[in-house]
Design a protein around this motif. Structure first.
Motif, mmCIF file in Angstrom:
data_model
loop_
_atom_site.group_PDB
_atom_site.id
_atom_site.type_symbol
_atom_site.label_atom_id
_atom_site.label_comp_id
_atom_site.label_asym_id
_atom_site.label_seq_id
_atom_site.Cartn_x
_atom_site.Cartn_y
_atom_site.Cartn_z
ATOM 1 N N ALA A 26 -8.336 9.517 17.583
ATOM 2 C CA ALA A 26 -7.365 9.415 16.493
ATOM 3 C C ALA A 26 -8.118 9.633 15.193
ATOM 4 O O ALA A 26 -9.341 9.499 15.127
ATOM 5 N N ARG A 27 -7.367 9.942 14.143
ATOM 6 C CA ARG A 27 -7.958 10.197 12.830
ATOM 7 C C ARG A 27 -7.266 9.348 11.770
ATOM 8 O O ARG A 27 -6.182 8.816 11.994
ATOM 9 N N ALA A 28 -7.904 9.253 10.633
ATOM 10 C CA ALA A 28 -7.292 8.563 9.498
ATOM 11 C C ALA A 28 -5.942 9.226 9.201
ATOM 12 O O ALA A 28 -5.776 10.436 9.374
ATOM 13 N N GLY A 29 -4.993 8.393 8.796
ATOM 14 C CA GLY A 29 -3.653 8.901 8.491
ATOM 15 C C GLY A 29 -2.674 8.782 9.644
ATOM 16 O O GLY A 29 -1.531 9.212 9.530
ATOM 17 N N GLU A 30 -3.122 8.195 10.748
ATOM 18 C CA GLU A 30 -2.247 8.026 11.909
ATOM 19 C C GLU A 30 -1.981 6.547 12.155
ATOM 20 O O GLU A 30 -2.862 5.704 11.945
ATOM 21 N N TRP A 31 -0.783 6.226 12.624
ATOM 22 C CA TRP A 31 -0.471 4.871 13.073
ATOM 23 C C TRP A 31 -1.016 4.706 14.479
ATOM 24 O O TRP A 31 -0.761 5.533 15.355
ATOM 25 N N GLY A 76 -8.118 -5.201 9.080
ATOM 26 C CA GLY A 76 -6.701 -4.841 9.076
ATOM 27 C C GLY A 76 -6.318 -4.052 7.837
ATOM 28 O O GLY A 76 -7.145 -3.341 7.298
ATOM 29 N N PRO A 77 -5.084 -4.184 7.446
ATOM 30 C CA PRO A 77 -4.115 -5.144 7.966
ATOM 31 C C PRO A 77 -3.511 -4.693 9.299
ATOM 32 O O PRO A 77 -3.402 -3.514 9.580
ATOM 33 N N PHE A 78 -3.144 -5.685 10.110
ATOM 34 C CA PHE A 78 -2.495 -5.442 11.386
ATOM 35 C C PHE A 78 -1.041 -5.885 11.303
ATOM 36 O O PHE A 78 -0.711 -6.829 10.592
ATOM 37 N N LEU A 79 -0.196 -5.195 12.030
ATOM 38 C CA LEU A 79 1.215 -5.534 12.100
ATOM 39 C C LEU A 79 1.551 -5.860 13.545
ATOM 40 O O LEU A 79 0.790 -5.517 14.459
ATOM 41 N N HIS A 80 2.697 -6.515 13.747
ATOM 42 C CA HIS A 80 3.153 -6.782 15.109
ATOM 43 C C HIS A 80 4.665 -6.701 15.162
ATOM 44 O O HIS A 80 5.346 -6.792 14.148
ATOM 45 N N ASP A 81 5.164 -6.500 16.359
ATOM 46 C CA ASP A 81 6.599 -6.516 16.615
ATOM 47 C C ASP A 81 6.870 -7.800 17.391
ATOM 48 O O ASP A 81 6.510 -7.898 18.562
ATOM 49 N N PRO A 82 7.463 -8.795 16.733
ATOM 50 C CA PRO A 82 7.652 -10.094 17.388
ATOM 51 C C PRO A 82 8.726 -10.110 18.468
ATOM 52 O O PRO A 82 8.829 -11.073 19.213
ATOM 53 N N MET A 119 0.841 -1.173 0.000
ATOM 54 C CA MET A 119 0.000 0.000 0.000
ATOM 55 C C MET A 119 0.885 1.234 0.000
ATOM 56 O O MET A 119 1.394 1.646 1.021
ATOM 57 N N SER A 120 1.059 1.829 -1.140
ATOM 58 C CA SER A 120 2.002 2.921 -1.299
ATOM 59 C C SER A 120 1.555 4.216 -0.622
ATOM 60 O O SER A 120 2.378 5.088 -0.392
ATOM 61 N N ASP A 121 0.260 4.386 -0.317
ATOM 62 C CA ASP A 121 -0.205 5.608 0.328
ATOM 63 C C ASP A 121 -0.091 5.546 1.850
ATOM 64 O O ASP A 121 -0.491 6.460 2.542
ATOM 65 N N ARG A 122 0.503 4.475 2.356
ATOM 66 C CA ARG A 122 0.687 4.308 3.798
ATOM 67 C C ARG A 122 2.140 4.638 4.134
ATOM 68 O O ARG A 122 3.056 4.102 3.527
ATOM 69 N N PRO A 123 2.367 5.526 5.113
ATOM 70 C CA PRO A 123 3.751 5.792 5.519
ATOM 71 C C PRO A 123 4.395 4.537 6.113
ATOM 72 O O PRO A 123 3.702 3.588 6.482
ATOM 73 N N ALA A 124 5.692 4.560 6.209
ATOM 74 C CA ALA A 124 6.432 3.420 6.746
ATOM 75 C C ALA A 124 5.906 3.030 8.121
ATOM 76 O O ALA A 124 5.533 3.885 8.931
ATOM 77 N N ALA A 125 5.868 1.728 8.348
ATOM 78 C CA ALA A 125 5.418 1.196 9.635
ATOM 79 C C ALA A 125 6.401 1.574 10.735
ATOM 80 O O ALA A 125 7.580 1.832 10.474
ATOM 81 N N PRO A 126 5.922 1.585 11.975
ATOM 82 C CA PRO A 126 6.848 1.811 13.091
ATOM 83 C C PRO A 126 7.978 0.778 13.056
ATOM 84 O O PRO A 126 7.774 -0.364 12.623
ATOM 85 N N PHE A 167 -2.536 1.088 10.527
ATOM 86 C CA PHE A 167 -2.596 2.424 9.967
ATOM 87 C C PHE A 167 -4.061 2.780 9.774
ATOM 88 O O PHE A 167 -4.776 2.101 9.036
ATOM 89 N N ALA A 168 -4.521 3.809 10.453
ATOM 90 C CA ALA A 168 -5.929 4.194 10.391
ATOM 91 C C ALA A 168 -6.260 4.810 9.036
ATOM 92 O O ALA A 168 -5.576 5.719 8.568
#
Length: 138
Positions: free
Chosen positions: A91-96, A25-31, A1-8, A41-42
């Motif tokens: 929170a609003r759209a565009g925020e992690w 989602g999609p949902f991400l995790h830090d293992p 998804m190119s319109d999403r900034p880099a994940a944390p 990403f909202a």
């Protein structure tokens, strides 16, 4: 998804989620580390008519976050018995949206978990939950 900034940093896509969670989602995790660390990403589809991330979306996210902490500690599936959420900010759209969950106590077949959700360090919600620890069928 190119319109999403880099994940944390440290966060990677989650796999093996059910259809409801996959749809939201999609949902991400830090293992790495202990407990459960997840993020999403909202987007506008996660928001209500006021343009803020829907409380139901944050509730869904917190439920999965806390269940993840219980599952990780137990080594098997955990199903929600009780979930209590305090909403603190919007929170609003565009925020992690990032969450951390941790086990506080585990009995034979029940786990007690707490967690928090934030965006850019600003607290959004906190939750506590009780989860039934599922045993593998023998």
């Amino acid at each position: 998804m190119s319109d999403r900034p880099a994940a944390p940093a440290g966060f990677v896509p989650m796999e093996g989620r059910g259809p409801f969670t996959t749809h939201n989602g999609p949902f991400l995790h830090d293992p790495s580390g202990e407990g459960s660390n997840q993020a999403f990403f909202a987007r506008a589809r996660h928001c209500n008519g006021l343009g803020i991330v829907h409380g139901g979306m944050l509730s869904t996210f917190l439920d999965g976050l806390l269940a993840g902490a219980a599952s990780r500690a137990h080594g098997g599936a955990a199903v929600t018995m009780h979930l209590s959420i305090d909403f603190l900010d919007m929170a609003r759209a565009g925020e992690w949206i990032v969450g951390e969950g941790r086990l506080t106590r585990m009995a034979r077949d029940v786990a007690f978990v707490e967690g928090r959700v934030h965006t850019a360090g600003r607290p959004l919600a906190r939750a506590t939950g009780v989860f039934k620890l599922m045993r593998r069928r023998g």
